[in-house]
Scaffold this active site. Structure first.
Site, PDB file in Angstrom:
ATOM      1  N   SER A   1       0.635  -1.169   0.161  1.00  0.00           N
ATOM      2  CA  SER A   1      -0.603   0.176  -0.073  1.00  0.00           C
ATOM      3  C   SER A   1       1.132   0.901  -0.373  1.00  0.00           C
ATOM      4  O   SER A   1       2.152   1.117   0.112  1.00  0.00           O
ATOM      5  CB  SER A   1      -0.678   0.356   1.483  1.00  0.00           C
ATOM      6  OG  SER A   1      -0.155  -0.344   2.418  1.00  0.00           O
ATOM      7  N   TYR A   2       0.573   1.867   0.165  1.00  0.00           N
ATOM      8  CA  TYR A   2       0.919   3.257  -0.370  1.00  0.00           C
ATOM      9  C   TYR A   2       2.122   3.843   1.313  1.00  0.00           C
ATOM     10  O   TYR A   2       2.277   3.760   1.971  1.00  0.00           O
ATOM     11  CB  TYR A   2       0.139   4.501  -0.369  1.00  0.00           C
ATOM     12  CG  TYR A   2       0.304   6.084  -0.873  1.00  0.00           C
ATOM     13  CD1 TYR A   2       1.027   6.134  -1.727  1.00  0.00           C
ATOM     14  CD2 TYR A   2       0.692   7.267  -0.182  1.00  0.00           C
ATOM     15  CE1 TYR A   2       1.986   7.468  -2.013  1.00  0.00           C
ATOM     16  CE2 TYR A   2       1.207   7.954  -0.181  1.00  0.00           C
ATOM     17  CZ  TYR A   2       1.341   8.756  -1.586  1.00  0.00           C
ATOM     18  OH  TYR A   2       2.580   9.889  -1.712  1.00  0.00           O
ATOM     19  N   PRO A   3       3.114   4.423   0.409  1.00  0.00           N
ATOM     20  CA  PRO A   3       4.412   4.353   1.323  1.00  0.00           C
ATOM     21  C   PRO A   3       4.824   5.159   2.396  1.00  0.00           C
ATOM     22  O   PRO A   3       5.570   5.090   3.632  1.00  0.00           O
ATOM     23  CB  PRO A   3       5.234   3.386   0.951  1.00  0.00           C
ATOM     24  CG  PRO A   3       5.448   4.130  -0.649  1.00  0.00           C
ATOM     25  CD  PRO A   3       4.383   4.112  -0.461  1.00  0.00           C
TER      26      PRO A   3
END
Length: 862
Positions: free
Chosen positions: A335-337
């Protein structure tokens, strides 16, 4: 049918999103800039049939900079940069022509859906895209809505389709907070950097840094490293004594006991305790306590924790780790880091993410057990309201990701599985002994339920020798009692992981910018990365921080930047006025700048102790044209020449070697020429130190060597050695390198194209005549008879390197092996000097390209 333009942040993201939304039924083509593709399909949008065009940008479309004249370090007082200097938005990468590309794709579209990353930077890019495309889109009918914002956290079918079904609007306030940060960092950073760079590089020769930079976040980051260095330097070790006792519960075993007093700093007192305890023959058990304890599973993973672990455990620098995480995200693996959140929302599909990992041999057994017995709800962490914690979104193998990509993915996955596992439980037994009047203790731990440590074994309870079974009142024979002399030890240098923790604690930077600030202090030669990824300040870093403390401690302390970050967050929340925050902050730093300039002597005193003045640095190299004495060549960054008699300093091209050029002199100013070279496989050219810094002709700019000089008769100039236009770049000219024989070459004076030709020729000269086909200058080549490749045992030939069939097999195109792409004396990006057609200085025609350049050259260059 409506036409809907959709824009993502990166080309790979655009392709992945379009593939999901079109269910693979799409056509793709390259955009006009060559970097971004356009994916087209038909479908339904807000209940109507629509034609979709999905494309992307490549990060920021625009960047903030000062207008032209304020980019000159020599002509502008840095104090003007705080308020007087106007700024403008420029294309971040002009070569990509991103604005033109967006306008071409956006022309005639009815709606736009923005799929930029869902953080503040992403919101800012949203409005950069809108500024480019709205003027060319179809005008809305009445109050019809045409701008939509997609919010998503991972590249999965569920998340992308859900985002498309719940479109919102871009957040203007968050975009403004980024604008404010950009302008503050530009104005404050440039003003301080220009002043201190010019001041100190004009005085000292061995600073070994091309830029003495200041940054509102960068400098406090360096401050943390120097603060730890100062503690190490000022540390004075103290001697202390520890009483150590060993008892023998059985004949062949011993148990080491810890003294309850821990340590004493007085030798006589320690000896007294030793004498008292030695009088006892047995150790008596005073108490036995057993307590079940719990080691909690970790909180869900956010960016800062990921960067800490990547540095401390995986040996990756923060910026490198962030680049890998972004790649894993765009490929759909995580997922978005970029997130500050450590709490999963109630509706997050934890089981779905866990099922993806059920077949990986490293943790399949643990995952299957959790799925069958039921997962534990992750611990309640901090909800920052941005993105869910970093989570693996699909299965991967080491073969797929390879190297560092797999190592980071493996950690993220293990961390996620641990968050839904049980806590680790263990039984702690504590036995308290008395030996005479003194108390001693030993502690043992036995794991009863490993829980999350099965998947994160580095957190497991260490195996210890089991304690003997005993009860209160039992007596054990004493095996040994001795006094250990030890010394207190200094703290070690900060690790990157510790620095990240300090930056987060004090509000320096954001989860996205922390890696950049750490990388900057490394690149500027303010700190070096030692073993264990520990950051050791250099002399320059130490002196700068001590100087800031001496003049104005707030320049280096985290307090003022932390306060600015809070104001920027208030702008993002719509609770503070953008213009007021900007004006107030710049006013504070302007006052600080003026005080800093007036007090610079305080920092200079520290510099004098650590660095050598220009006059005492470097080695004599070439003669000054004014006094005819030798100037010294200073190799330390930035390399330059200094005449101590005239007290003048001349900048040079960087990232190459400099040597005297045959003791030849410039016909204009009598300075001895020097030769810059990027190595045997690269390019080289002579230059006059004075002309390089003070262009003699109107059509020349600072930082031009002899290969760009338009002097009409000088034998080293472009006019005499220029052959033809570059085969790759627009404004470059291929210039003969007269020093390259017998492996002759010509090199572009703008880009890194190198053309090797006429190997082993005795002489190569540029002729006064030009080619009838392409107007390039002809070349006279003279070979030795034994090595001549010319037909019919000829040794001499005159012709065009582009068009002459005799030269066809003697010419080879290559790219120079530059040590660094910015090889021109710190000039940065600048447009090449267009030459146009017509007469060159010296009476020759300009070399120009044939009408079909690529076709004409195809047979000659490999």
């Amino acid at each position: 049918m409506r036409t809907v333009l959709m824009v993502a942040e990166k080309p790979s993201l655009a392709q992945s999103i379009a593939k999901i939304l079109s269910r693979g039924n799409m056509s793709s083509r390259k955009g006009l800039n060559g970097a971004c593709s356009v994916h087209e399909y038909t479908g339904s949008f807000i209940g109507q049939s629509a034609h979709f065009k999905m494309t992307s940008v490549c990060g920021h479309v625009m960047t903030l900079d000062f207008i032209g004249k304020y980019n000159s370090w020599d002509k502008v007082d840095p104090a003007e940069l705080f308020s007087k200097a106007p700024t403008e938005k420029k294309e971040a990468n002009p070569k990509l022509t991103m604005v033109k590309f967006l306008q071409v794709e956006g022309r005639g579209c009815d709606c736009i859906v923005l799929w930029l990353d869902c953080d503040k930077e992403g919101e800012n890019i949203c409005f950069e895209v809108l500024d480019a495309v709205l003027p060319v889109m179809n005008k809305p009918r009445g109050t019809e809505r045409t701008i939509y914002r997609a919010k998503f956290s991972s590249i999965t079918d569920t998340d992308i389709c859900n985002a498309m079904n719940h479109l919102g609007e871009p957040n203007r306030n968050e975009a403004l907070s980024v604008d404010a940060r950009q302008e503050l960092d530009l104005r404050i950073g440039c003003a301080f950097t220009r002043f201190q760079t010019k001041y100190f590089q004009g005085k000292y020769g061995n600073l070994d840094s091309s830029l003495i930079s200041f940054g509102p976040c960068q400098t406090p980051t360096l401050g943390f490293c120097v603060e730890r260095h100062d503690k190490i330097q000022s540390f004075k070790p103290e001697t202390y004594w520890v009483l150590q006792a060993k008892v023998n519960p059985e004949k062949e075993s011993s148990l080491t006991l810890d003294w309850d007093r821990v340590r004493v700093f007085d030798r006589e007192v320690a000896q007294m305790f030793l004498n008292i305890t030695k009088m006892a023959k047995e150790a008596k058990v005073e108490s036995v306590s057993k307590k079940e304890k719990v080691k909690q599973r970790p909180l869900a993973l956010n960016t800062v924790e990921m960067l800490r672990v990547a540095s401390a455990a995986l040996g990756m620098g923060p910026q490198h780790a962030m680049q890998i995480a972004e790649r894993l995200y765009t490929q759909g693996y995580i997922s978005y880091p970029r997130t500050e959140t450590t709490h999963y929302p109630e509706n997050f599909d934890l089981k779905g993410c866990l099922r993806q990992q059920a077949n990986n041999p490293y943790w399949a057994e643990t995952v299957k057990t959790l799925l069958s017995e039921g997962i534990n709800r992750p611990r309640k962490g901090h909800d920052a309201g941005d993105h869910p914690p970093i989570t693996p979104m699909r299965a991967a193998t080491e073969a797929e990701l390879g190297g560092d990509g797999w190592r980071l993915y493996e950690y993220i996955t293990r961390h996620f599985i641990a968050t839904v596992s049980a806590d680790c439980k263990y039984l702690q037994t504590t036995i308290s002994f008395s030996i005479g009047p003194e108390r001693f203790t030993c502690v043992g731990k036995v794991v009863t339920s490993p829980g999350f440590t099965e998947v994160m074994p580095w957190h497991s309870i260490p195996l210890e020798e089991s304690l003997p079974h005993c009860e209160k009142g039992d007596l054990f024979p004493i095996g040994e009692i001795k006094l250990l002399e030890k010394q207190t030890s200094p703290p070690d240098y900060l690790t990157e992981a510790e620095l990240i923790t300090l930056m987060e604690k004090h509000g320096i930077g954001t989860d996205a910018s922390i890696p950049v600030h750490i990388n900057n202090i490394c690149q500027r030669n303010y700190v070096t990365v030692e073993s264990g990824r520990r950051l050791k300040p250099t002399n320059l870093g130490i002196v700068l921080v001590h100087g800031y403390y001496k003049i104005d401690a707030e320049l280096v302390l985290p307090t003022i930047r932390s306060a600015v970050e809070k104001q920027l967050n208030l702008i993002a929340l719509g609770k503070a006025n953008y213009h007021q925050v900007l004006e107030h902050t710049l006013d504070i730093f302007k006052r600080k700048f003026h005080y800093f300039v007036d007090s610079i002597a305080g920092m200079d005193e520290l510099m004098e102790v650590s660095f050598s003045p220009l006059a005492a640095t470097g080695k004599p190299l070439s003669r000054c044209g004014k006094c005819h004495r030798f100037m010294k060549y200073i190799q330390a960054k930035p390399s330059r020449l200094h005449c101590s008699h005239c007290d003048d300093t001349y900048s040079l091209p960087q990232n190459g070697t400099i040597k005297l050029y045959k003791e030849l002199r410039c016909p204009l100013d009598d300075f001895e020429l020097v030769l810059w070279s990027s190595g045997s496989r690269g390019k080289s050219y002579p230059l006059c130190p004075y002309c390089y810094n003070h262009p003699p002709f109107r059509d020349m700019k600072k930082g031009m060597g002899c290969n760009e000089c338009t002097h009409p008769t000088c034998q080293h100039s472009l006019s005499m050695l220029g052959i033809g236009q570059c085969v790759e770049c627009e404004n470059g000219v291929l210039v003969l390198d007269p020093t390259s024989g017998p492996k002759w070459k010509m090199a572009c004076n703008k880009c890194n194209v190198v053309v090797h030709f006429f190997e082993n020729a005795h002489k190569v000269r540029v002729s006064a005549e030009t080619c009838e086909l392409c107007e390039a200058a002809l070349v006279d080549v003279d070979f030795n008879k034994a090595k001549s490749p010319l037909p019919g045992d000829e040794t001499q030939h005159s012709g065009c390197v582009f068009c002459d069939p005799v030269f066809q097999d003697l010419v080879e195109l290559k790219h120079a092996a530059m040590r660094h792409p910015m090889h021109r004396g710190g000039q940065g990006k600048r447009q090449g000097r267009g030459r146009g057609k017509g007469r060159r200085p010296g009476g020759r025609l300009n070399p120009k390209k044939p009408k079909d350049k690529m076709a004409a050259l195809a047979a000659y260059f490999v």
